[in-house]
Write a protein that holds these residues in place. Structure first.
Motif, PDB file in Angstrom:
ATOM      1  N   UNK A 100     -12.667  -5.674  10.485  1.00 15.94           N
ATOM      2  CA  UNK A 100     -12.276  -7.063  10.741  1.00 15.94           C
ATOM      3  C   UNK A 100     -12.280  -7.880   9.460  1.00 15.94           C
ATOM      4  N   UNK A 101     -13.273  -7.657   8.631  1.00 11.88           N
ATOM      5  CA  UNK A 101     -13.367  -8.422   7.387  1.00 11.88           C
ATOM      6  C   UNK A 101     -12.287  -7.978   6.412  1.00 11.88           C
ATOM      7  N   UNK A 102     -12.055  -6.642   6.336  1.00  9.40           N
ATOM      8  CA  UNK A 102     -11.114  -6.116   5.359  1.00  9.40           C
ATOM      9  C   UNK A 102      -9.663  -6.303   5.740  1.00  9.40           C
ATOM     10  N   UNK A 103      -9.393  -6.502   7.048  1.00  8.61           N
ATOM     11  CA  UNK A 103      -8.008  -6.603   7.493  1.00  8.61           C
ATOM     12  C   UNK A 103      -7.289  -7.711   6.747  1.00  8.61           C
ATOM     13  N   UNK A 104      -6.109  -7.409   6.286  1.00 10.49           N
ATOM     14  CA  UNK A 104      -5.357  -8.451   5.595  1.00 10.49           C
ATOM     15  C   UNK A 104      -5.453  -8.323   4.100  1.00 10.49           C
ATOM     16  N   UNK A 105      -6.604  -7.948   3.588  1.00  8.43           N
ATOM     17  CA  UNK A 105      -6.688  -7.812   2.129  1.00  8.43           C
ATOM     18  C   UNK A 105      -6.270  -6.416   1.692  1.00  8.43           C
ATOM     19  N   UNK A 106      -6.265  -5.502   2.641  1.00  9.32           N
ATOM     20  CA  UNK A 106      -5.769  -4.109   2.519  1.00  9.32           C
ATOM     21  C   UNK A 106      -5.821  -3.518   1.139  1.00  9.32           C
ATOM     22  N   UNK A 107      -6.666  -2.963   0.841  1.00  4.71           N
ATOM     23  CA  UNK A 107      -8.094  -2.953   0.951  1.00  4.71           C
ATOM     24  C   UNK A 107      -8.634  -3.069  -0.470  1.00  4.71           C
ATOM     25  N   UNK A 108      -7.793  -2.704  -1.431  1.00  6.25           N
ATOM     26  CA  UNK A 108      -8.289  -2.635  -2.790  1.00  6.25           C
ATOM     27  C   UNK A 108      -8.143  -3.976  -3.508  1.00  6.25           C
ATOM     28  N   UNK A 109      -9.117  -4.279  -4.349  1.00 10.02           N
ATOM     29  CA  UNK A 109      -8.959  -5.433  -5.226  1.00 10.02           C
ATOM     30  C   UNK A 109      -8.869  -4.983  -6.685  1.00 10.02           C
ATOM     31  N   UNK A 110      -8.636  -3.696  -6.869  1.00 10.80           N
ATOM     32  CA  UNK A 110      -8.446  -3.184  -8.217  1.00 10.80           C
ATOM     33  C   UNK A 110      -9.712  -2.667  -8.856  1.00 10.80           C
ATOM     34  N   UNK A 111     -10.857  -3.039  -8.274  1.00  5.70           N
ATOM     35  CA  UNK A 111     -12.125  -2.619  -8.876  1.00  5.70           C
ATOM     36  C   UNK A 111     -12.752  -1.451  -8.145  1.00  5.70           C
ATOM     37  N   UNK A 122     -17.293  -5.774   1.045  1.00  5.51           N
ATOM     38  CA  UNK A 122     -18.707  -5.378   0.938  1.00  5.51           C
ATOM     39  C   UNK A 122     -19.620  -6.599   1.061  1.00  5.51           C
ATOM     40  N   UNK A 123     -19.311  -7.630   0.256  1.00  3.96           N
ATOM     41  CA  UNK A 123     -20.196  -8.811   0.245  1.00  3.96           C
ATOM     42  C   UNK A 123     -20.217  -9.508   1.598  1.00  3.96           C
ATOM     43  N   UNK A 124     -19.069  -9.660   2.235  1.00  2.38           N
ATOM     44  CA  UNK A 124     -19.025 -10.397   3.496  1.00  2.38           C
ATOM     45  C   UNK A 124     -19.788  -9.638   4.593  1.00  2.38           C
ATOM     46  N   UNK A 125     -19.547  -8.329   4.683  1.00  2.70           N
ATOM     47  CA  UNK A 125     -20.187  -7.548   5.748  1.00  2.70           C
ATOM     48  C   UNK A 125     -21.707  -7.538   5.558  1.00  2.70           C
ATOM     49  N   UNK A 126     -22.146  -7.308   4.321  1.00  3.49           N
ATOM     50  CA  UNK A 126     -23.595  -7.287   4.074  1.00  3.49           C
ATOM     51  C   UNK A 126     -24.176  -8.689   4.258  1.00  3.49           C
TER      52      UNK A 126
END
Ligand code: NAP
Length: 268
Positions: A100-111, A122-126
């Motif tokens: 649910x948190x990752x949906x939409x950002x799919x999934x990589x931010x390059x790091x 990671x940060x939001x779920x934790x």
């Protein structure tokens, strides 16, 4: 009328507007809770569930809280005590899935190349599932300690506290943390007569599992591994919450119960 298992108890439920939190709010009220504070991100949805509780003959109030806001969690606990006199039981059910948190950002931010989730996920779920749980437990425990009458804290963990498919690493790690938080707080709070236990549901029919249930292959994967061959119902988890909330579980603390239809029984 025969005594009911929650007679006279004041209950706070986070994540109370939906799914397992809502089912727990209704179930504990049905068992005679003096009042249920329905707390959730969206105050209107929380108020709607509080309305369901009162329509069924119980007493309830609603409170808008983002559990990642530690001070707001303190306000939730203070408000519950001001309004209803004390808190006897906390059901901490607010939570989010990695999907649910990752949906939409799919999934990589390059790091995070090669992994299925981003730093933000990671940060939001934790933050919600572990930090928010700690802020909530701590705020309520402080009020329980001040009142000096003990209490029961029920954290909604997961089968993912002890099992991972590798598809939801942030979620599994947050839920493993929720289980250790439960045990650690059980130790800290035992001298105050406060019991702290967890519930580790399997796959239950709530909005959180809607996407899994809608995906035929994914749903078959769940029901194929679950010994009972089906998803669970929120009421089946609420019954487990009720047991840990009430005095029937008076010799339980630092424990976790798994209403999972046998999902975790197979070793692989
Ligand atoms: P749900 O229907 O999505 O309910 C979760 C509730 O928590 C929602 O109302 C959600 O609000 C709220 N919430 C999310 N972030 C919050 C925040 N920061 N502060 C306050 N409230 C927040 O899901 P559920 O299935 O009932 O899940 C309840 C708990 O059970 C979660 O901890 C979940 O991880 C756990 N669990 C569920 C299952 C399952 O199969 N359903 C299995 C194992 C464990 P929004 O809808 O506005 O986001």
């Amino acid at each position: 009328m025969a005594a009911r298992r929650m007679d006279g108890k004041v209950v706070v439920v986070t994540g109370g507007a939906s799914g397992l939190g809502r089912a727990s709010a209704l179930r504990l009220s049905e068992e005679g809770a003096a009042a249920v504070v329905v707390a959730d991100l969206d105050g209107e949805r929380a108020a709607a569930v509080a309305g369901e509780v009162t329509a069924a003959g119980g007493a309830a109030s609603a409170f808008a809280v983002d559990v990642t806001d530690a001070e707001r969690c303190e306000e939730l606990a203070r408000d519950a005590v001001e309004r209803w006199g004390r808190i006897d039981v906390l059901v901490a059910a607010a939570g989010v899935s990695s999907a649910a948190v990752g949906a939409g950002e799919q999934e990589h931010d390059g790091t995070d190349a090669g992994l299925l989730w981003s730093t933000d996920t990671w940060h939001r779920v934790v933050d919600v599932n572990l930090n928010g749980l700690m802020y909530t437990d701590r705020a309520v425990a402080r009020q329980m300690i001040a009142a000096g009458q003990g209490g029961s804290i029920v954290n909604i963990a997961s089968i993912c506290s002890v099992w991972t498919s590798g598809n939801s690493t942030p979620y599994a790690v947050s839920k493993a943390g929720a289980w250790m938080l439960t045990k650690s707080l059980a130790v800290e709070l035992a001298p105050h007569g406060i019991r702290v236990n967890a519930v580790g549901p399997g796959f239950i029919e709530t909005p959180m599992t809607a996407a899994t249930r809608a995906d035929e292959a994914a749903a078959a994967g769940v029901t194929g591994r679950t010994l009972m061959g089906r998803f669970g119902q929120p009421r089946e988890v609420a019954d487990t919450v009720l047991f840990l909330a009430c005095d029937e579980s008076s010799y339980f603390t630092g424990s976790i119960l798994y209403p999972d239809g046998g999902f975790n029984a197979p070793t692989r």
